[in-house]
Design an enzyme around this catalytic site. Sequence first.
Site, PDB file in Angstrom:
ATOM      1  N   ASP A  77      67.779  36.351  25.767  1.00 16.11           N
ATOM      2  CA  ASP A  77      68.467  35.336  24.990  1.00 16.11           C
ATOM      3  C   ASP A  77      67.498  34.165  24.783  1.00 16.11           C
ATOM      4  O   ASP A  77      66.532  34.017  25.535  1.00 16.11           O
ATOM      5  CB  ASP A  77      69.706  34.889  25.773  1.00 16.11           C
ATOM      6  CG  ASP A  77      70.366  33.663  25.186  1.00 16.11           C
ATOM      7  OD1 ASP A  77      70.659  33.662  23.979  1.00 16.11           O
ATOM      8  OD2 ASP A  77      70.603  32.693  25.950  1.00 16.11           O
ATOM      9  N   ASP A  79      68.556  30.412  23.451  1.00 10.89           N
ATOM     10  CA  ASP A  79      69.071  29.072  23.749  1.00 10.89           C
ATOM     11  C   ASP A  79      69.506  28.949  25.206  1.00 10.89           C
ATOM     12  O   ASP A  79      70.287  29.765  25.706  1.00 10.89           O
ATOM     13  CB  ASP A  79      70.255  28.750  22.839  1.00 10.89           C
ATOM     14  CG  ASP A  79      69.846  28.661  21.384  1.00 10.89           C
ATOM     15  OD1 ASP A  79      69.464  27.570  20.953  1.00 10.89           O
ATOM     16  OD2 ASP A  79      69.895  29.696  20.690  1.00 10.89           O
TER      17      ASP A  79
END
Length: 287
Positions: A77, A79
């Site tokens: 991922d 963010d």
Amino acid sequence: MLSLTLVSPDPEAAASAYHTAREALSVGVGRELGPGAWDLSVASADPATIEAAIAGRPVDFCLQPAAGRKKRLLVADMDSTIINVECLDELADYAGLKAEIAEITERAMRGELEFEGALRERVGKLKGLAATALQQAYDERVRLNPGARTMVRTMAQNGARCALVSGGFTFFTSRVAEAAGFHMNRANTLHEAGGVLLGTVGEPILGKEAKLAALNEEAAALNIDLSETLAIGDGANDLAMIKASGLGIAYRAKPVVAAEAHAKIDHADLTAVLYFQGYSADEFVID
């Protein structure tokens, strides 16, 4: 056999937890992987015993089969995992809407809201924002989290494919992927015209199921089993890929994610991902 890895930003805390764990598990001498990182081979272990041995120290641990620890695929991922911020929240700040949008982001990441709908709602609120805010947000706000580039480049140099898969936006993932050393990136696309954001996002939206699909597709392309993969993230939309991977790691994660991941990193930086795989500090690619 199992491998138990203990990692902490505080070397003394890690060493103390290591010695306590050795006694609690009645195992022999392990090895120091690097400052604040220790590895033990154990025949069996109850995670509750390990947690008791850590006893409130700022120590992260990973208990896993010793065989196949070094993974051949990393899916991460972006963010609040690879980078320090939620890009959409930072864009909202330039529109004077950060508090409002950040509250929706938090609820979505905790699994309280359906991700796709929450993304459409947040993007809609940015309609009319100057497109120049994208570059401004990247330049002023976005930073790689400590250890991110070392993690990615070390795995890549050792033959792993590294994929950045985000529910955020390609404007940011393309730049972050290059900065960190990922081989590829996938994310959503913000629509803009005439120098402003239109308040819409490309469909279909890349959410939880798309992240899981990316893990499966990348593994299939490499002709490897999911046991040879590693996924890391912090939000509810990362949980499916985290649970499906061979080693799923929750990084500074929401409770729903931390509860179901194979391991979690609450204290150390992202080089803990390397230590969990059995890399020693002298094998890290650092620049």
